[in-house]
Design a protein around this motif. Structure first.
Motif, short mmCIF file in Angstrom:
data_model
loop_
_atom_site.label_atom_id
_atom_site.label_comp_id
_atom_site.label_asym_id
_atom_site.label_seq_id
_atom_site.Cartn_x
_atom_site.Cartn_y
_atom_site.Cartn_z
N ILE A 1 0.86 -1.18 0.00
CA ILE A 1 0.00 0.00 0.00
C ILE A 1 0.89 1.23 0.00
O ILE A 1 1.71 1.41 0.90
CB ILE A 1 -0.94 0.03 1.22
CG1 ILE A 1 -1.77 -1.25 1.29
CG2 ILE A 1 -1.84 1.26 1.17
CD1 ILE A 1 -2.61 -1.39 2.55
N LEU A 2 0.75 2.05 -1.02
CA LEU A 2 1.52 3.28 -1.13
C LEU A 2 0.66 4.47 -0.74
O LEU A 2 -0.51 4.56 -1.12
CB LEU A 2 2.01 3.49 -2.56
CG LEU A 2 2.93 2.43 -3.15
CD1 LEU A 2 3.26 2.79 -4.59
CD2 LEU A 2 4.19 2.30 -2.32
N GLY B 1 -10.33 8.85 0.85
CA GLY B 1 -11.34 7.79 0.89
C GLY B 1 -11.38 6.93 -0.37
O GLY B 1 -12.26 6.09 -0.51
N TYR B 2 -10.43 7.13 -1.27
CA TYR B 2 -10.37 6.33 -2.49
C TYR B 2 -9.12 5.47 -2.48
O TYR B 2 -8.09 5.85 -1.93
CB TYR B 2 -10.34 7.23 -3.74
CG TYR B 2 -11.67 7.83 -4.08
CD1 TYR B 2 -12.43 7.32 -5.13
CD2 TYR B 2 -12.18 8.89 -3.36
CE1 TYR B 2 -13.66 7.87 -5.44
CE2 TYR B 2 -13.41 9.44 -3.67
CZ TYR B 2 -14.14 8.93 -4.72
OH TYR B 2 -15.36 9.46 -5.03
N CYS B 3 -9.22 4.33 -3.13
CA CYS B 3 -8.09 3.41 -3.26
C CYS B 3 -8.00 2.98 -4.73
O CYS B 3 -9.00 2.65 -5.34
CB CYS B 3 -8.33 2.19 -2.37
SG CYS B 3 -6.96 1.03 -2.35
N SER C 1 -5.21 4.65 6.73
CA SER C 1 -5.79 4.24 8.02
C SER C 1 -7.15 3.56 7.87
O SER C 1 -7.54 2.76 8.72
CB SER C 1 -5.90 5.44 8.96
OG SER C 1 -6.81 6.39 8.44
N TRP C 2 -7.89 3.86 6.83
CA TRP C 2 -9.23 3.31 6.64
C TRP C 2 -9.22 1.98 5.88
O TRP C 2 -10.26 1.33 5.77
CB TRP C 2 -10.11 4.32 5.90
CG TRP C 2 -9.61 4.64 4.52
CD1 TRP C 2 -8.65 5.55 4.19
CD2 TRP C 2 -10.00 4.02 3.30
NE1 TRP C 2 -8.43 5.55 2.84
CE2 TRP C 2 -9.25 4.61 2.26
CE3 TRP C 2 -10.92 3.03 2.97
CZ2 TRP C 2 -9.39 4.23 0.93
CZ3 TRP C 2 -11.05 2.67 1.64
CH2 TRP C 2 -10.30 3.26 0.64
N VAL D 1 -11.57 -3.99 2.58
CA VAL D 1 -11.08 -3.21 1.43
C VAL D 1 -9.99 -4.01 0.72
O VAL D 1 -9.98 -4.10 -0.52
CB VAL D 1 -10.54 -1.84 1.88
CG1 VAL D 1 -9.87 -1.11 0.71
CG2 VAL D 1 -11.64 -0.99 2.48
N VAL D 2 -9.10 -4.63 1.48
CA VAL D 2 -8.05 -5.46 0.88
C VAL D 2 -8.67 -6.62 0.12
O VAL D 2 -8.26 -6.94 -1.00
CB VAL D 2 -7.07 -5.97 1.96
CG1 VAL D 2 -6.12 -7.02 1.40
CG2 VAL D 2 -6.27 -4.80 2.55
#
Length: 109
Positions: free
Chosen positions: A7-8, A16-18, A31-32, A37-38
């Protein structure tokens, strides 16, 4: 993506976006990012592997454009992309990838 994902921290990402780039997760604030999510992103990894990565991104963008015309709302278009529907539908099922059928994002459910 087995084990702990890479995770960078990317300051250019919206909060709030990945973004999953070839298995590397980019987010402004990490942190969220929890196990769900993973798992959502691991489902995308499985989709990418099936399509040999580059076609995944091409199909993703073309389908988003189609859904944008269809729904006239960028967020609604995003949620209706076949890859996202599968990932959101099964993101909280941490065992999903063990029994996932190939090309599941293109199958009716």
């Amino acid at each position: 993506m087995k084990g702990k994902p890479v995770i960078l921290k990317c300051p250019w990402m919206r909060k709030g976006y990945c973004l999953n780039l070839f298995g590397i997760l980019c987010a402004r604030d990490t942190s969220w990012i929890d196990r769900y999510v993973v798992n959502h992103e691991r489902i995308h990894d499985a989709q990418m592997r099936e399509l040999l990565w580059l076609p995944f991104y091409i199909i993703y963008v073309i389908e988003w454009l189609f859904r944008l015309i269809q729904h006239r709302d960028p967020h609604k278009a995003y949620l209706n992309i076949s890859f996202e529907r599968e990932a959101y539908r099964h993101g909280h099922d941490l065992g999903y990838l063990r029994h996932r059928r190939r090309f599941a994002s293109f199958r009716r459910q």
